[in-house]
Design a protein around this motif. Structure first.
Motif: not given
Length: 448
Positions: A78, A90, A167
């Motif tokens: 990530f 996230i 994300l």
């Protein structure tokens, strides 16, 4: 043109999966792969939709990307760094809303910020802004039980957005809502995305809905099953908002239907049916009444035995999540074939359609024993037992050499319904015992 309108292959990556695999240990202590060799990159400025049937590992993959579950093989990176556990950049929206019922809307939305150590005043300001952004202004002090399903999902989305994630992962986020509410919320999410107000860099949507994927995504990833692998990627070249009735959009929907129902996606099909000859085959979640209604519709005007699956879904008023398992079951039982996104009745399917309802059970039972190993296995065990009975737990233990316990139970429940309808065996829900039909105790199973 904004980055969201034309995501580039050269845009910075948000998350990368390299050779990701996940296994589970069966009851006989062997490892079986849920995911294997998954390679996937999500880049800034793109919405990606992920499709796949039951057993493809979609939700497991999503949880690996969220850092909630670790990969057994491969690596997840990530923002260029190896993902170990959860990451602040996230956020995830769940199908079940996952709200704390004793907390207000404001308190539920603040939870992620509180976990990050954000000061109280800043938490309150950002949560209020997120609540307003998602259309719930004025409901800050309400409890989840006071809200509709659509409003509760808005809270779940606000809770994810308030952390301003790079994300956003959405696991069947609209599937628990009625069609109109789901479409409204989907369109509002796209408005937020296009405006940039939510400050999200990339979105991954796990869905069963092919049209939803085509309407929302810049790219569609299709997983095969047992184990889950990326077997196809489809670029969606249309600007948003999209006209679902345009010829180009309908053609792309047809293409995705074709990929979703091709042998590589659904496993071995009729006539070989190699996969179904294992007792661990994942039977589709198909209701018998729905199967028969679809088969009847298939033989009537305007189809007369052959239909385009999206057209059939519209005529039947079914979602993909309802239609595709039923069609898979019809193919499994030799009543229809599926090829290039079209379903065609077989000669047996035509005969079944023309048969009296009382006689359909005989045909159904015969096909079940011929094409579904689990049903044939249960019947054989009953015939070989001294008292014509077999306990459910015995069958489940055998199935768990192939499936996780919860999946084994799901599949066995389907086999029970199908077997009772076809009068292949009886089953007592009180005792959890299978019986041969001729020794079934009166009233114990209540034949269909």
């Amino acid at each position: 043109m904004a980055l969201h309108d034309n995501p580039s292959r050269l845009a910075p990556s948000v998350i990368e999966l390299h050779g990701v695999g996940k296994v589970f240990r069966t009851a006989d202590h062997t490892d079986r792969a849920v995911l294997e060799g998954v390679n996937l990159t999500l880049r800034e400025g793109e919405i990606v939709a992920m499709l796949g049937k039951s057993g493809s590992g979609k939700s497991t993959l999503l949880r690996i990307m969220a850092g909630l579950v670790g990969a057994d093989r491969g690596e997840v990176r990530f923002r260029g760094q190896k993902l170990v556990g959860t990451a602040e950049g996230i956020a995830m929206v769940f199908q079940s809303f996952a709200l704390f019922p004793w907390l207000t809307v404001q308190q539920n939305v603040e939870l992620g910020l509180e976990a990050q150590g954000v000061p109280k005043a800043e938490r309150a300001r950002r949560a209020e802004a997120a609540i307003d952004m998602i259309g719930l202004s004025g409901f800050n002090s309400a409890l989840p039980r006071e809200l509709s399903g659509g409003m509760r999902q808005r809270v779940g989305i606000a809770r994810a957005l308030v952390t301003q994630p790079d994300l956003l992962l959405m696991d069947e986020a609209f599937s628990a809502l009625d069609v109109l509410t789901g479409e409204t919320l989907r369109d509002e999410m796209l408005d937020l995305w296009e405006s940039g107000r939510a400050n999200i860099k990339s979105i991954l949507i796990v869905s069963h809905n092919i049209e939803e994927a085509v309407m929302m995504a810049d790219r569609i990833v299709i997983l095969s099953s047992d184990p889950g692998r990326v077997r196809a990627e489809v670029r969606v070249p249309f600007a948003r908002p999209r006209n679902r009735d345009s010829a180009q959009v309908r053609a792309l929907i047809d293409e995705v239907y074709t990929l979703m129902t091709s042998p590589a996606a659904l496993g071995p099909r009729v006539p070989a049916m190699a996969a179904a000859q294992q007792i661990g085959y994942r039977l589709p979640e198909a209701d018998i009444g729905q199967m028969e209604a679809i088969l009847d519709l298939l033989h009537e005007s305007p189809f007369f035995g052959r239909a385009d699956l999206p057209h059939l879904a519209d005529e039947a008023g079914l979602t993909d999540d309802e239609l595709l398992p039923a069609c898979e079951a019809m193919q499994l039982l030799g009543l229809a074939t599926i090829e290039r996104g079209d379903i065609t009745s077989t000669a047996l399917g035509r005969s079944y359609y023309e048969t009296e309802p009382s006689e359909r059970k005989v045909v159904f039972g015969k096909q079940l024993l011929s094409h579904v190993a689990l049903a044939a296995h249960i019947r054989r065990e009953l015939e070989e037992s001294e008292d014509g009975e077999v306990g459910e737990e015995t069958v489940l233990r055998e199935m768990q050499a192939f499936l996780k316990p919860e999946e084994a139970q799901r599949v066995l429940t389907i086999a029970i319904d199908w077997g009772r309808y076809g009068e292949v065996y009886g089953y007592s829900f009180n005792s959890g015992v299978f019986k041969l039909p001729d020794v079934e105790e009166a009233g114990a199973t209540g034949k269909v």
